[in-house]
Design an enzyme around this catalytic site. Structure first.
Site, PDB file in Angstrom:
ATOM      1  CE1 TYR A   1     -12.865   4.879  -9.913  1.00 25.71           C
ATOM      2  CE2 TYR A   1     -15.238   4.988  -9.918  1.00 25.71           C
ATOM      3  CZ  TYR A   1     -14.085   4.468  -9.581  1.00 25.71           C
ATOM      4  OH  TYR A   1     -14.138   3.348  -8.660  1.00 25.71           O
TER       5      TYR A   1
ATOM      6  CG  ASP B   1      -2.106   1.002   1.188  1.00 30.00           C
ATOM      7  OD1 ASP B   1      -3.260   0.367   0.663  1.00 30.00           O
ATOM      8  OD2 ASP B   1      -1.851   1.969   1.013  1.00 30.00           O
TER       9      ASP B   1
ATOM     10  CE  LYS C   1     -11.626   1.942 -10.857  1.00 27.41           C
ATOM     11  NZ  LYS C   1     -11.002   1.015 -10.140  1.00 27.41           N
TER      12      LYS C   1
HETATM   13  N1  LIG Z   1     -15.656   2.209  -2.365  1.00 27.42           N
HETATM   14  C1  LIG Z   1     -16.531   1.977  -3.587  1.00 27.42           C
HETATM   15  O1  LIG Z   1     -17.577   2.152  -3.264  1.00 27.42           O
HETATM   16  C2  LIG Z   1     -16.037   1.493  -4.694  1.00 27.42           C
HETATM   17  C3  LIG Z   1     -16.882   1.003  -5.856  1.00 27.42           C
HETATM   18  C4  LIG Z   1     -16.456   0.420  -7.017  1.00 27.42           C
HETATM   19  C5  LIG Z   1     -15.277   0.303  -7.277  1.00 27.42           C
HETATM   20  N2  LIG Z   1     -14.356   0.535  -6.430  1.00 27.42           N
HETATM   21  C6  LIG Z   1     -12.884   0.266  -6.474  1.00 27.42           C
HETATM   22  O2  LIG Z   1     -12.249  -0.707  -5.541  1.00 27.42           O
HETATM   23  C7  LIG Z   1     -11.105  -0.337  -5.205  1.00 27.42           C
HETATM   24  C8  LIG Z   1     -10.607  -0.030  -3.666  1.00 27.42           C
HETATM   25  O3  LIG Z   1     -11.697   0.744  -3.161  1.00 27.42           O
HETATM   26  P1  LIG Z   1     -11.921   1.126  -1.751  1.00 27.42           P
HETATM   27  O4  LIG Z   1     -13.260   1.638  -1.478  1.00 27.42           O
HETATM   28  O5  LIG Z   1     -11.330  -0.146  -0.976  1.00 27.42           O
HETATM   29  O6  LIG Z   1     -10.694   2.237  -1.547  1.00 27.42           O
HETATM   30  P2  LIG Z   1      -9.867   2.685  -0.499  1.00 27.42           P
HETATM   31  O7  LIG Z   1      -9.308   4.025  -0.780  1.00 27.42           O
HETATM   32  O8  LIG Z   1     -10.365   2.361   0.796  1.00 27.42           O
HETATM   33  O9  LIG Z   1      -8.574   1.757  -0.466  1.00 27.42           O
HETATM   34  C9  LIG Z   1      -7.751   1.632  -1.525  1.00 27.42           C
HETATM   35  C10 LIG Z   1      -6.450   1.468  -0.979  1.00 27.42           C
HETATM   36  O10 LIG Z   1      -5.313   1.658  -2.167  1.00 27.42           O
HETATM   37  C11 LIG Z   1      -4.415   2.468  -1.385  1.00 27.42           C
HETATM   38  N3  LIG Z   1      -3.623   3.132  -2.510  1.00 27.42           N
HETATM   39  C12 LIG Z   1      -4.030   4.253  -3.206  1.00 27.42           C
HETATM   40  N4  LIG Z   1      -3.085   4.666  -4.187  1.00 27.42           N
HETATM   41  C13 LIG Z   1      -2.356   3.728  -4.302  1.00 27.42           C
HETATM   42  C14 LIG Z   1      -1.253   3.418  -4.971  1.00 27.42           C
HETATM   43  N5  LIG Z   1      -0.736   4.264  -5.917  1.00 27.42           N
HETATM   44  N6  LIG Z   1      -0.325   2.183  -4.723  1.00 27.42           N
HETATM   45  C15 LIG Z   1      -0.562   1.641  -3.790  1.00 27.42           C
HETATM   46  N7  LIG Z   1      -1.716   1.626  -2.983  1.00 27.42           N
HETATM   47  C16 LIG Z   1      -2.457   2.791  -3.216  1.00 27.42           C
HETATM   48  C17 LIG Z   1      -4.979   3.462  -0.421  1.00 27.42           C
HETATM   49  O11 LIG Z   1      -4.092   3.944   0.281  1.00 27.42           O
HETATM   50  C18 LIG Z   1      -5.836   2.419   0.192  1.00 27.42           C
HETATM   51  O12 LIG Z   1      -5.435   1.600   1.347  1.00 27.42           O
HETATM   52  C19 LIG Z   1     -10.888   0.783  -6.250  1.00 27.42           C
HETATM   53  O13 LIG Z   1     -10.222   0.588  -7.348  1.00 27.42           O
HETATM   54  C20 LIG Z   1     -12.108   1.592  -6.547  1.00 27.42           C
HETATM   55  O14 LIG Z   1     -12.093   2.176  -7.563  1.00 27.42           O
HETATM   56  C21 LIG Z   1     -14.868   0.988  -5.095  1.00 27.42           C
END
Ligand SMILES: NC(=O)c1ccc[n+]([C@@H]2O[C@H](COP(=O)([O-])OP(=O)(O)OC[C@H]3O[C@@H](n4cnc5c(N)ncnc54)[C@H](O)[C@@H]3O)[C@@H](O)[C@H]2O)c1
Length: 307
Positions: A165, A46, A169
């Site tokens: 976004y 991370d 994606k």
């Molecule tokens: N939360 C939602 O509603 C949702 C819906 C659809 C898709 N997603 C996708 O799911 C994935 C995770 O979402 P989440 O809600 O767990 O997000 P989150 O922000 O809670 O977790 C993302 C994690 O990735 C880490 N991170 C960010 N940039 C980084 C990098 N460059 N290198 C390494 N680590 C990095 C952050 O520190 C964090 O721990 C994302 O790709 C997001 O687009 C989320």
């Protein structure tokens, strides 16, 4: 199905080594936990060191084996280093799960070029770098592998205020399909998982931290309300991180050994339902009422009431 936490439960991934990029406690941490619970040894990477360490501590406390590494999936040297550490520490790489990137919400009318470039490049670049270096390591060990990228419904639909976004994606989606073709000869599978809005974040952290004081009422952003969104999900609830983790375990396992270039929607039926159907919503107006209200036409000319 929820398994009781606290122990390694089953072993669909025994002997395999996984790397999860973006593994804080939400989706990535849950996936790392489930992979470990199935017997995989997991490198948790991370950009926030404390996030990786927290996930590793959780996995260790539940009987799994994991290694925390700090680094950005957008930094080629860091990705190379993480993959090399996984090979050195655990003897190879079999599974990669990546979800790193930067979300930017803005109407196209107000789009800032710097923010656009950063956001649009972020998800496909993290996808490309993690795929490139993991696949090289997989080819070196000659045992194939499974690479999984996290998408979003944003990869498949237009979304108000979501141009950056959705572009990011969608790029990651087609990157993954092409990478699947590039790597098929080496037995490396590349697939994606598409969640819709997740209960855990969209309505808590995102609202509070990302939208914060600048958050405008939904009608001015053309945004949807939580209740409207929920009504359009046939299975009647938002996805949980564990729903995604089960899909990731499946794609990572040998059970999915003949699947590549595919996307698994984990959205309670949202993507493939008839768009106009809102489960449970019925106004009482039937098709005859609609027909009475419209005019029959021929060659573009009015011909009087339809009924
Ligand atoms: N939360 C939602 O509603 C949702 C819906 C659809 C898709 N997603 C996708 O799911 C994935 C995770 O979402 P989440 O809600 O767990 O997000 P989150 O922000 O809670 O977790 C993302 C994690 O990735 C880490 N991170 C960010 N940039 C980084 C990098 N460059 N290198 C390494 N680590 C990095 C952050 O520190 C964090 O721990 C994302 O790709 C997001 O687009 C989320």
């Amino acid at each position: 199905m929820e398994l009781s936490p606290g122990r390694i439960a089953i072993s669909r991934l025994t002997g395999k080594v996984a790397i999860v990029f973006g593994a804080g406690p939400n989706i990535g941490g849950t996936i790392a936990h489930f992979l470990a619970r199935e017997g995989a040894r997991v490198v948790v990477c991370d950009i926030v060191p404390a996030a990786a360490e927290a996930t590793v501590a959780f996995i260790a406390a539940h009987g799994g084996e994991a290694l925390a590494l700090a680094g950005s999936a957008l930094d080629e040297a860091a990705v190379e280093r993480v993959v090399a550490r996984a090979v050195e520490h655990f003897g190879g790489v079999d599974i990669v799960v990546n979800m790193a990137g930067k979300v930017h919400w803005s109407s196209v009318l107000d789009m800032d070029l710097t923010a656009w470039n950063e956001a649009v490049l972020s998800f496909p670049t993290a996808g490309m770098l993690t795929t490139k270096h993991a696949a090289r390591a997989m080819i070196a060990t000659g045992r194939g592998g499974s690479i999984i990228h996290l998408l979003s419904t944003a990869a498949h639909f237009g979304e108000a205020s979501g141009a950056a976004y959705t572009a990011a994606k969608a790029a990651l989606l087609n990157f993954s399909r092409s990478a699947a073709m590039d790597l098929a000869h080496a037995g490396i599978r590349v697939n994606t998982i598409t969640p819709c809005a997740m209960e855990h974040q969209l309505w808590t952290a995102m609202r509070d931290e990302i939208f914060d004081a600048s958050f405008e009422p939904p009608h001015t952003r053309s945004f949807y309300s939580r209740d409207d969104y929920l009504k359009s999900i046939p299975l009647g609830r938002f996805p949980r991180a564990s729903d995604l983790a089960w899909a990731a375990v499946f794609l990572a396992s040998d059970e999915a050994g003949f699947l590549t270039g595919i996307d698994i929607p984990v959205d309670g039926g949202l993507r493939f339902k008839y768009p106009a159907w809102r489960p449970g919503d019925y106004t009482g107006a039937n098709i005859a009422d609609y027909a009475r209200a419209i005019e029959r036409t021929e060659y573009g000319e009015g011909k009087g009431p339809l009924l």
